[in-house]
Design a protein around this motif. Structure first.
Motif, short mmCIF file in Angstrom:
data_model
loop_
_atom_site.label_atom_id
_atom_site.label_comp_id
_atom_site.label_asym_id
_atom_site.label_seq_id
_atom_site.Cartn_x
_atom_site.Cartn_y
_atom_site.Cartn_z
N HIS A 62 0.78 -1.24 0.00
CA HIS A 62 0.00 0.00 0.00
C HIS A 62 0.81 1.28 0.00
CE1 HIS A 62 -3.88 -1.93 0.33
NE2 HIS A 62 -3.42 -2.69 1.30
N SER A 63 2.12 1.21 0.15
CA SER A 63 2.92 2.42 0.21
C SER A 63 3.51 2.75 -1.15
CB SER A 63 4.06 2.27 1.23
OG SER A 63 4.92 3.38 1.19
N ASN A 64 3.69 4.04 -1.42
CA ASN A 64 4.33 4.48 -2.66
C ASN A 64 5.80 4.80 -2.43
OD1 ASN A 64 4.08 6.80 -1.16
ND2 ASN A 64 3.56 8.10 -2.91
N PHE A 65 6.44 4.08 -1.49
CA PHE A 65 7.80 4.43 -1.10
C PHE A 65 8.79 4.32 -2.25
CE2 PHE A 65 7.48 -0.10 -0.33
CZ PHE A 65 8.72 -0.61 -0.71
N ARG A 66 8.54 3.44 -3.21
CA ARG A 66 9.47 3.33 -4.34
C ARG A 66 9.41 4.55 -5.24
NH1 ARG A 66 7.13 -1.86 -3.97
NH2 ARG A 66 8.59 -3.59 -3.66
N GLN A 67 8.21 5.10 -5.42
CA GLN A 67 8.05 6.28 -6.28
C GLN A 67 8.39 7.58 -5.57
OE1 GLN A 67 5.45 3.90 -5.90
NE2 GLN A 67 6.28 2.81 -7.69
N ASP A 68 8.21 7.60 -4.25
CA ASP A 68 8.43 8.84 -3.49
C ASP A 68 9.16 8.53 -2.19
OD1 ASP A 68 8.31 11.45 -2.58
OD2 ASP A 68 6.22 11.29 -1.89
N PRO A 69 10.42 8.09 -2.27
CA PRO A 69 11.12 7.66 -1.05
C PRO A 69 11.28 8.76 -0.02
CG PRO A 69 12.65 7.84 -2.91
CD PRO A 69 11.27 7.96 -3.47
N ILE A 70 11.63 9.96 -0.43
CA ILE A 70 11.80 11.05 0.52
C ILE A 70 10.47 11.41 1.16
CG2 ILE A 70 12.47 13.46 0.80
CD1 ILE A 70 14.82 11.61 0.38
N GLY A 71 9.43 11.47 0.35
CA GLY A 71 8.11 11.80 0.87
C GLY A 71 7.61 10.78 1.87
N ARG A 72 7.88 9.50 1.60
CA ARG A 72 7.42 8.44 2.52
C ARG A 72 8.08 8.59 3.88
NH1 ARG A 72 6.02 5.74 5.88
NH2 ARG A 72 5.33 3.57 5.95
N LEU A 73 9.37 8.81 3.91
CA LEU A 73 10.07 8.98 5.18
C LEU A 73 9.65 10.26 5.89
CD1 LEU A 73 13.63 7.84 4.05
CD2 LEU A 73 12.00 6.53 5.43
#
Length: 297
Positions: A62-73
């Motif tokens: 469910h996370s978009n961490f691959r597309q938006d790594p800085i945003g996720r953190l």
């Protein structure tokens, strides 16, 4: 411990009083969460959370961490900062959004294929405990001056924060002894799975693009692998990757913290989301986070 709606300038909350937030500037959390070592602690907590197969599956699915790594953190750090320093209406609104998102999501168990709720109380409790216990442990390893009583008070305060995601405070560990009992009970459920490996690789080398990718090697040494190396020994054994030796990791962690403390707080606290500077502006300079303001035992 009961969280009081008071502050050192205005007394009880009421007409004309200044909103001191969920925990207030006299809490351990207020001082601790503004420390620069929290960035390493936050990354470390994500490694630990990923050892729970369902927690890791929820992130992967469910996370978009691959597309938006800085945003996720940054979003994860921002919620912790919001819960600590924002006004009560802001905290309530932010928490309601998080609960609504969690309530709407379902995950698939990677082992059985069964569907599970992202807001399952046992899963929420794992994420909370993995997070706050890591914050406490890593900050103390970094040299943050907490007494055992203050460490217990911090975990007790964070029971209130746990209610923001839908947990009941009386079901959340509120001391180091209670936290140790919780981890002893949950550890048989933890393991390194394929999803944990994905999280490990992401936290070591986030897929940045553009000029930011030039900083990845430095990040990997001073943050990614350092955060991994200060996990509990049993967690490192699950991952099976070699950490920095313990004395080296502790020395690096303290050096990173000391270096970061040379940057004025007015600059450091602009991220995430500027909650700390706004809290100081709202409450006055006496609310500036500092180890010197830790409540006495």
């Amino acid at each position: 411990m009961t969280v009081k709606d008071t502050d050192t300038r205005t007394g009880p909350t009421g007409a004309g009083a200044v909103d001191t937030g969920l925990l207030g500037p006299d809490s351990v959390s207020w001082q601790l969460h503004a420390d620069p070592a929290m960035w390493i602690a936050g990354i470390c907590s994500l490694y630990l959370q990923a050892l729970h197969p369902l927690a890791a599956a929820g992130v992967i699915q469910h996370s978009n961490f691959r597309q938006d790594p800085i945003g996720r953190l940054a979003r994860t750090a921002s919620f912790v900062s919001l819960a600590t320093y924002a006004t009560r209406p802001e905290v309530a609104a932010g928490a309601a959004k998080v609960r609504a998102v969690h309530r709407s999501l379902r995950g698939r168990d990677p082992d059985t294929g069964a569907t599970f709720r992202i807001d399952d109380p046992e899963l929420l409790l794992w994420v909370h405990c993995a997070e706050v216990s890591t914050f406490l442990t890593v900050l103390r390893l970094a040299g943050y001056p907490l007494t055992p009583a203050q460490a217990d008070r911090y975990l007790d305060e964070q029971r209130t924060s746990a209610t923001l995601v839908g947990l009941h405070a009386d079901e959340v560990p509120g001391s180091r002894a209670e936290m140790a009992e919780y981890f002893a009970a949950v550890r048989p459920q933890l393991r390194r799975g394929a999803d944990a490996d994905v999280v490990y690789e992401f936290l070591h080398r986030p897929p940045l693009t553009g000029p930011l990718r030039l900083g990845v090697p430095v990040y990997q040494v001073l943050a990614g692998h350092l955060a991994y190396s200060v996990l509990p020994d049993w967690a490192i054994q699950h991952y099976g990757r070699r950490p920095y030796p313990g004395p080296v990791a502790r020395a690096m962690l303290r050096a990173v913290r000391r270096t970061a403390l040379l940057v004025p707080g007015s600059i450091r606290w602009r991220r995430p989301a500027g909650h700390v500077p706004r809290a100081i502006a709202r409450l006055g300079p006496q609310a500036t986070p500092s180890p010197r303001r830790l409540p006495r035992d």
